[in-house]
Design a protein around this motif. Structure first.
Motif, mmCIF file in Angstrom:
data_model
loop_
_atom_site.group_PDB
_atom_site.id
_atom_site.type_symbol
_atom_site.label_atom_id
_atom_site.label_comp_id
_atom_site.label_asym_id
_atom_site.label_seq_id
_atom_site.Cartn_x
_atom_site.Cartn_y
_atom_site.Cartn_z
ATOM 1 N N GLY A 100 0.796 -1.228 0.000
ATOM 2 C CA GLY A 100 0.000 0.000 0.000
ATOM 3 C C GLY A 100 0.818 1.263 0.000
ATOM 4 O O GLY A 100 0.283 2.351 -0.294
ATOM 5 N N ALA A 101 2.107 1.190 0.315
ATOM 6 C CA ALA A 101 2.953 2.380 0.352
ATOM 7 C C ALA A 101 3.524 2.741 -1.013
ATOM 8 O O ALA A 101 4.161 3.788 -1.165
ATOM 9 N N PHE A 102 3.316 1.869 -2.027
ATOM 10 C CA PHE A 102 3.882 2.143 -3.347
ATOM 11 C C PHE A 102 3.196 3.344 -3.988
ATOM 12 O O PHE A 102 1.967 3.510 -3.894
ATOM 13 N N SER A 103 4.000 4.126 -4.653
ATOM 14 C CA SER A 103 3.480 5.282 -5.378
ATOM 15 C C SER A 103 3.050 4.883 -6.775
ATOM 16 O O SER A 103 3.312 3.758 -7.235
ATOM 17 N N ASP A 104 2.424 5.812 -7.488
ATOM 18 C CA ASP A 104 2.027 5.540 -8.874
ATOM 19 C C ASP A 104 3.236 5.241 -9.752
ATOM 20 O O ASP A 104 3.174 4.382 -10.640
ATOM 21 N N SER A 105 4.322 5.963 -9.515
ATOM 22 C CA SER A 105 5.529 5.729 -10.328
ATOM 23 C C SER A 105 6.094 4.340 -10.078
ATOM 24 O O SER A 105 6.596 3.679 -11.003
ATOM 25 N N GLU A 106 6.019 3.872 -8.859
ATOM 26 C CA GLU A 106 6.495 2.530 -8.553
ATOM 27 C C GLU A 106 5.590 1.471 -9.187
ATOM 28 O O GLU A 106 6.074 0.448 -9.686
ATOM 29 N N PHE A 201 -3.729 -6.533 -15.764
ATOM 30 C CA PHE A 201 -2.999 -6.108 -14.570
ATOM 31 C C PHE A 201 -2.053 -4.956 -14.896
ATOM 32 O O PHE A 201 -1.922 -3.995 -14.121
ATOM 33 N N ILE A 202 -1.386 -5.042 -16.039
ATOM 34 C CA ILE A 202 -0.494 -3.962 -16.463
ATOM 35 C C ILE A 202 -1.281 -2.652 -16.609
ATOM 36 O O ILE A 202 -0.844 -1.576 -16.149
ATOM 37 N N ALA A 203 -2.445 -2.745 -17.251
ATOM 38 C CA ALA A 203 -3.276 -1.548 -17.447
ATOM 39 C C ALA A 203 -3.717 -0.954 -16.117
ATOM 40 O O ALA A 203 -3.727 0.276 -15.925
ATOM 41 N N ALA A 204 -4.058 -1.831 -15.161
ATOM 42 C CA ALA A 204 -4.498 -1.344 -13.846
ATOM 43 C C ALA A 204 -3.359 -0.652 -13.108
ATOM 44 O O ALA A 204 -3.569 0.361 -12.418
ATOM 45 N N LEU A 205 -2.150 -1.198 -13.226
ATOM 46 C CA LEU A 205 -1.009 -0.585 -12.552
ATOM 47 C C LEU A 205 -0.685 0.789 -13.128
ATOM 48 O O LEU A 205 -0.193 1.677 -12.404
ATOM 49 N N ARG A 206 -0.950 0.981 -14.381
ATOM 50 C CA ARG A 206 -0.652 2.259 -15.029
ATOM 51 C C ARG A 206 -1.767 3.297 -14.858
ATOM 52 O O ARG A 206 -1.579 4.464 -15.177
ATOM 53 N N ASP A 207 -2.911 2.852 -14.389
ATOM 54 C CA ASP A 207 -4.047 3.756 -14.214
ATOM 55 C C ASP A 207 -4.069 4.257 -12.772
ATOM 56 O O ASP A 207 -4.369 3.487 -11.848
ATOM 57 N N PRO A 208 -3.790 5.532 -12.562
ATOM 58 C CA PRO A 208 -3.770 6.055 -11.181
ATOM 59 C C PRO A 208 -5.102 5.905 -10.469
ATOM 60 O O PRO A 208 -5.142 5.829 -9.233
ATOM 61 N N ALA A 209 -6.194 5.846 -11.233
ATOM 62 C CA ALA A 209 -7.522 5.798 -10.613
ATOM 63 C C ALA A 209 -8.003 4.382 -10.328
ATOM 64 O O ALA A 209 -9.075 4.201 -9.738
ATOM 65 N N SER A 210 -7.241 3.381 -10.739
ATOM 66 C CA SER A 210 -7.699 1.995 -10.564
ATOM 67 C C SER A 210 -7.578 1.544 -9.118
ATOM 68 O O SER A 210 -6.803 2.102 -8.331
ATOM 69 N N ASP A 211 -8.362 0.517 -8.777
ATOM 70 C CA ASP A 211 -8.305 -0.079 -7.438
ATOM 71 C C ASP A 211 -7.158 -1.086 -7.433
ATOM 72 O O ASP A 211 -7.296 -2.220 -7.909
ATOM 73 N N LYS A 212 -6.012 -0.649 -6.922
ATOM 74 C CA LYS A 212 -4.817 -1.487 -6.969
ATOM 75 C C LYS A 212 -4.997 -2.769 -6.156
ATOM 76 O O LYS A 212 -4.535 -3.844 -6.535
#
Length: 304
Positions: A100-106, A201-212
């Motif tokens: 949960g501590a990962f940023s969008d860039s990570e 999964f790749i698309a979700a990781l790249r989408d800042p608004a997705s539920d990670k």
């Protein structure tokens, strides 16, 4: 019945010709080591030897096929191992992305790594075997097993056929697996569930608004299912390789049996043949000398 001089000459000549032919036949047996040189020598043994020779030839072909099958299955097992490594790595990265501590860039960095894994997996999915066939294309082995659609989806282009070889009299063994089974292609659309899961999964990781959290949970579940599927296939491949070892031992035993049977049917008893050869020589020499004395032919005077 009156016996003429001509009849005496003919009878003596014919007898020596037969004895000479017998002597030559024995010489041929000694030089070849074979008792049966032609079917008339022993019709039953000759017929049986032909049957055994044909069976031995078929057994040899099975052994050749077993060798090809072993190579194909070893290649398949190695490829499945590479697939397992990539799927395991994807799962590991999914677990990391759940931090949960990962940023969008990570998250984007993980997505970039997964994209490389996606491409590597696609390359493996379209790998060729040692014969130049696409390993996972089923019977459509002349064309790549997978293609990428306009929306980036990975589509299975092969069929569900399992290429096989006859490795025993009653055993036809699959030596390849269709990509639809390995990469879990949807029967209706042909779209690979494995590639689809990684892509989503790749698309979700790249989408800042997705539920990670949801994306991570879904990816882990998808990779677990894919790994279980590949593990099941690998276990089947391993069982077939063990079976091939057993079939190889059986074929080798059959080879030995065929060789022993052929030896019993065809091989020469040298002691008997040498004794017979000596006896035939003696009989022929005696017949020649007798013929000379009876006929007085000058030719035999020169030979004696």
């Amino acid at each position: 019945m009156r016996i003429s001089t001509g009849m005496i000459f003919d009878a003596g000549r014919n007898s020596m010709m037969r004895q000479s032919a017998d002597l030559v036949h024995t010489q041929q047996q000694l030089s070849s080591g074979r008792r049966v040189l032609r079917p008339s020598d022993d019709p039953i043994a000759a017929a049986r030897a032909l049957e055994v020779t044909q069976s031995k030839s078929v057994n040899t072909q099975f052994q050749t096929n077993q060798g090809y099958a072993k190579g194909a299955l070893a290649s398949l097992e190695s490829t499945l191992g590479s697939i397992t490594e990539i799927l395991t790595d994807v799962r590991t990265r999914a677990v990391e992305a759940g931090n949960g501590a990962f940023s969008d860039s990570e998250h984007r960095a993980i997505a970039t790594d997964l994209e490389a894994q996606f491409n590597a997996l696609l390359g493996i999915a379209n790998v060729k075997d040692a014969t130049g066939d696409y390993q996972f294309a089923g019977y459509q082995s002349a064309q790549p097993a997978f293609s990428v659609g306009v929306s980036g989806e990975v589509i299975y282009e092969g069929d569900a056929g399992e290429r096989a070889m006859q490795v025993g009299s009653t055993r036809v063994m699959p030596v390849a697996e269709p990509g639809s089974k390995v990469f879990m292609a949807d029967p209706a659309t042909g779209e690979s569930q494995v590639f689809g899961a990684i892509s989503q999964f790749i698309a979700a990781l790249r989408d800042p608004a997705s539920d990670k959290g949801a994306a991570v949970s879904q990816a882990i579940g998808d990779m677990d299912a894919a790994l279980e599927n590949v593990s099941t296939i690998r276990a089947s491949v391993g069982s077939r390789m063990v079976e091939l070892d057993a079939l190889g031992e059986l074929a080798a035993a059959h080879d030995q049996q065929y060789a022993e049977t052929l030896s019993q049917l065809q091989d020469l008893d040298y002691n008997e043949a040498i004794s017979r050869f000596t006896q035939q020589q003696t009989i022929l020499e005696a017949a020649q000398q007798s013929y000379v004395r009876v006929t007085g032919l000058s030719l035999f005077n020169l030979l004696s």
